[in-house]
Scaffold this active site. Sequence first.
Site, PDB file in Angstrom:
ATOM      1  N   ASN A 137     -63.583  43.084  83.592  1.00 14.29           N
ATOM      2  CA  ASN A 137     -64.394  42.110  82.852  1.00 14.29           C
ATOM      3  C   ASN A 137     -64.472  42.462  81.366  1.00 14.29           C
ATOM      4  O   ASN A 137     -65.263  41.889  80.632  1.00 14.29           O
ATOM      5  CB  ASN A 137     -65.808  42.026  83.452  1.00 14.29           C
ATOM      6  CG  ASN A 137     -66.559  43.346  83.341  1.00 14.29           C
ATOM      7  OD1 ASN A 137     -66.046  44.331  82.812  1.00 14.29           O
ATOM      8  ND2 ASN A 137     -67.789  43.369  83.831  1.00 14.29           N
ATOM      9  N   HIS A 139     -65.310  45.495  80.143  1.00 12.68           N
ATOM     10  CA  HIS A 139     -66.276  46.519  79.752  1.00 12.68           C
ATOM     11  C   HIS A 139     -65.572  47.773  79.238  1.00 12.68           C
ATOM     12  O   HIS A 139     -64.464  48.095  79.633  1.00 12.68           O
ATOM     13  CB  HIS A 139     -67.303  46.828  80.853  1.00 12.68           C
ATOM     14  CG  HIS A 139     -66.817  47.559  82.052  1.00 12.68           C
ATOM     15  ND1 HIS A 139     -67.359  47.361  83.306  1.00 12.68           N
ATOM     16  CD2 HIS A 139     -65.878  48.513  82.220  1.00 12.68           C
ATOM     17  CE1 HIS A 139     -66.761  48.155  84.165  1.00 12.68           C
ATOM     18  NE2 HIS A 139     -65.854  48.866  83.532  1.00 12.68           N
ATOM     19  N   GLU A 144     -71.291  46.343  79.548  1.00  9.39           N
ATOM     20  CA  GLU A 144     -70.896  45.139  80.262  1.00  9.39           C
ATOM     21  C   GLU A 144     -70.938  43.919  79.341  1.00  9.39           C
ATOM     22  O   GLU A 144     -71.600  43.953  78.295  1.00  9.39           O
ATOM     23  CB  GLU A 144     -71.855  44.902  81.435  1.00  9.39           C
ATOM     24  CG  GLU A 144     -71.852  46.002  82.497  1.00  9.39           C
ATOM     25  CD  GLU A 144     -70.667  45.897  83.479  1.00  9.39           C
ATOM     26  OE1 GLU A 144     -69.566  45.482  83.072  1.00  9.39           O
ATOM     27  OE2 GLU A 144     -70.860  46.244  84.651  1.00  9.39           O
TER      28      GLU A 144
HETATM   29  C1  GLP Z   1     -65.220  51.950  85.219  1.00 13.49           C
HETATM   30  C2  GLP Z   1     -65.755  52.922  84.160  1.00 13.49           C
HETATM   31  C3  GLP Z   1     -65.032  52.758  82.867  1.00 13.49           C
HETATM   32  C4  GLP Z   1     -63.570  52.584  83.178  1.00 13.49           C
HETATM   33  C5  GLP Z   1     -63.360  51.219  83.764  1.00 13.49           C
HETATM   34  C6  GLP Z   1     -61.951  50.928  84.206  1.00 13.49           C
HETATM   35  O1  GLP Z   1     -66.195  51.257  85.880  1.00 13.49           O
HETATM   36  N1  GLP Z   1     -67.156  52.897  83.894  1.00 13.49           N
HETATM   37  O2  GLP Z   1     -65.295  53.856  82.009  1.00 13.49           O
HETATM   38  O3  GLP Z   1     -62.812  52.696  81.997  1.00 13.49           O
HETATM   39  O4  GLP Z   1     -64.304  50.965  84.774  1.00 13.49           O
HETATM   40  O5  GLP Z   1     -61.630  51.608  85.365  1.00 13.49           O
HETATM   41  P1  GLP Z   1     -60.170  51.833  85.885  1.00 13.49           P
HETATM   42  O6  GLP Z   1     -59.538  52.785  84.925  1.00 13.49           O
HETATM   43  O7  GLP Z   1     -60.319  52.425  87.244  1.00 13.49           O
HETATM   44  O8  GLP Z   1     -59.507  50.516  85.876  1.00 13.49           O
END
Ligand code: GLP
Length: 242
Positions: A137, A139, A144
């Site tokens: 999304n 973030h 968020e």
């Molecule tokens: C998570 C973490 C983030 C991370 C993001 C992407 O929820 N809080 O810091 O960068 O989502 O995660 P992923 O690397 O597993 O796609």
Amino acid sequence: MQLFICENKQQLGERAAGILATQIQKKPDSVLGLATGSSPVETYRCLVGMCRAGTLSFRDVVTYNLDEYVGLDAAHEQSYAYFMRTHLFEHVDIDPANIHIPNGTAPDAHAECTRYTEALAGVEGGLDIQLLGVGLNGHIGFNEPDDVFTPDTHVVTLDDSTIEANARFFASPDDVPRYAITMGVRPIMYAKQVLVLLSGAAKAPILRDALRGPVTPEVPASLLQLHPRVTLVVDREAASLL
Ligand code: GLP
């Protein structure tokens, strides 16, 4: 903005680890902002390999992690403190006193945010490099989508979409914490360099929106368009809509 497009996750990890290692070799007491999630796993594996080979040392490195779930202590397997310990810290020669992660079980989460904000404000000149993944999304950390950008460390209510995305790490979606503590956008934007990692086709739309769409808190990663030194390391799938 610099963009590296890699063939696979391994190459992506090697490229990102190379950038971090160069930073540490140039300035052994570098202050790093670190991230969790699946995106940096290979990067950390490469850094551990360099330390084992004796070509890199974390002896004087200082780290600040982006975020932590509220309610999970450092022993919980899904806490970000546990993630960092098992993927990086216990395999390198970092001084534990130099590791900073928000405490998800602090008795007063808001006081913990203030403590973390003040600790970050004490980093002279800002973080040398901030490593970032991007959520589906948009973030960054756990900032968020919202109506405003929040500058400092705060408690955030996780989006339903984030809970759903992160449920794969928990026994069920009900076990995913509803709240997290996250660094705000100020230390990210004040970092001297931001290193962003994305892989997989699922991230292609959000990467396109973050880079080509308007800068808006509804897509928190879009703020990076305003950062003077962003390095993006992505794979072909994530870059497919650029
Ligand atoms: C998570 C973490 C983030 C991370 C993001 C992407 O929820 N809080 O810091 O960068 O989502 O995660 P992923 O690397 O597993 O796609």
